[in-house]
Design a protein around this motif. Sequence first.
Motif, PDB file in Angstrom:
ATOM      1  N   PHE A  48       0.845  -1.186   0.000  1.00 41.29           N
ATOM      2  CA  PHE A  48       0.000   0.000   0.000  1.00 41.29           C
ATOM      3  C   PHE A  48       0.883   1.239   0.000  1.00 41.29           C
ATOM      4  N   ASP A  56      -2.779   4.858   2.048  1.00 37.94           N
ATOM      5  CA  ASP A  56      -3.742   3.781   1.825  1.00 37.94           C
ATOM      6  C   ASP A  56      -3.531   2.769   2.944  1.00 37.94           C
ATOM      7  N   THR A  57      -4.474   2.703   3.882  1.00 39.33           N
ATOM      8  CA  THR A  57      -4.331   1.814   5.031  1.00 39.33           C
ATOM      9  C   THR A  57      -4.948   0.444   4.785  1.00 39.33           C
ATOM     10  N   SER A  58      -5.740   0.297   3.723  1.00 41.95           N
ATOM     11  CA  SER A  58      -6.255  -0.988   3.258  1.00 41.95           C
ATOM     12  C   SER A  58      -6.729  -0.791   1.830  1.00 41.95           C
ATOM     13  N   THR A  59      -7.333  -1.787   1.243  1.00 42.02           N
ATOM     14  CA  THR A  59      -7.822  -1.649  -0.137  1.00 42.02           C
ATOM     15  C   THR A  59      -9.003  -0.693  -0.227  1.00 42.02           C
ATOM     16  N   THR A  60      -9.655  -0.416   0.896  1.00 43.57           N
ATOM     17  CA  THR A  60     -10.848   0.431   0.895  1.00 43.57           C
ATOM     18  C   THR A  60     -10.741   1.630   1.840  1.00 43.57           C
ATOM     19  N   LYS A  61      -9.621   1.768   2.561  1.00 39.24           N
ATOM     20  CA  LYS A  61      -9.509   2.841   3.543  1.00 39.24           C
ATOM     21  C   LYS A  61      -8.287   3.715   3.271  1.00 39.24           C
TER      22      LYS A  61
END
Length: 362
Positions: free
Chosen positions: A235, A263-268
């Motif tokens: 990320f 980008d802390t995850s794929t959605t956050k």
Amino acid sequence: MKPSYLIVLLGISSGAFAQSTVTPYGIADLGVHYSNGINASNAPVVSGSTGSVSSGVNNTSRWGFKGQESLAPDMTVLFQLEGGLNIDTGASAKSDKLFDRLAFVGIKTGYGSLTAGRQATILSDAISTVDPLGMRYASLNPNINVTALSNTAFGTHAFGVQYGTSGYNDNYYRLDNMLKYTGDFGPLVARASYSFGEVAGNSSALSTMGVGLAYQQDGLNISGAWMKFKNSADFDLQAYTLGAAYQLGSVQLKVNFGQNRADTSTTKQTRQHIASGGAALALTADLTLTSAYYRVRREATGFADDGFDRSFIYLEKSLSKRSTAYIETDYTNWKANAAGVSGNKANSSNGYGLTIGLMHKF
């Protein structure tokens, strides 16, 4: 040519150019500190005041060695080793690293310098000349903590993972395995860096890259940089900074703007925006008054928007070339839930501190 003549010539050559120097150096900075709403570690508390003896309220206490050796008229080998200190306890700033601040070797020519090892990022290089507080109070300075990413954790949310090769979660101000180029071209200074992630089978994970450019002439300094960090899951964390300083008689004015997005995850995702400004006024030849203001705002997926405003005033008296006495005061106003909680109680939304200290450089 006979071998004996070659040996003699090499000996003369090395004697002419191989001039080596090694210099020990350091800073010892200690102050008596009083705070309310913030504890001795600069973390918000529910209520109450704290008295402490604090290290590095003006400049971070440190020790180190630096040296160089001339190999030719336009070629020098250089190195630097530097570790942080907590003067109040005598402990190293980082228990896992002897030289946590700097550990590098490099070569310098007329085309610039190339260094390799553990080094500060070019975000910090760019900010160093335009930070309104002059890089004072590293543990509380928002440009060091948030713009240059030395402590991204505050309130109820943090990045929580390691980006780049710093070795720590939420702290990416210095990186291991870094190659850094710095070139001086008249009024321009160009910088570029790359840090190897050294993750087997994935050359991108934990790697970093960045570029920076600064202009300095006739009292004006403009400095900026961009960097991209990767975490172990690939990320991105991207960070930008741009600032300016101008000397106007006895007053130096400084402003800086920073932004980073992780980008802390794929959605956050987490975004932080930092604006700062300040001035340093030379009251007399040995007395300086510095004031600075910082505005930090954060937006994170799944969290309410938050941030804080923080202001500082420093009065510094030069006692000699190496020693400075100072008085510092700071005030923080936390926005939304940025102050966080202690147990099940919300921490105070305001905090302030006062320090009387002495700094000696050796």
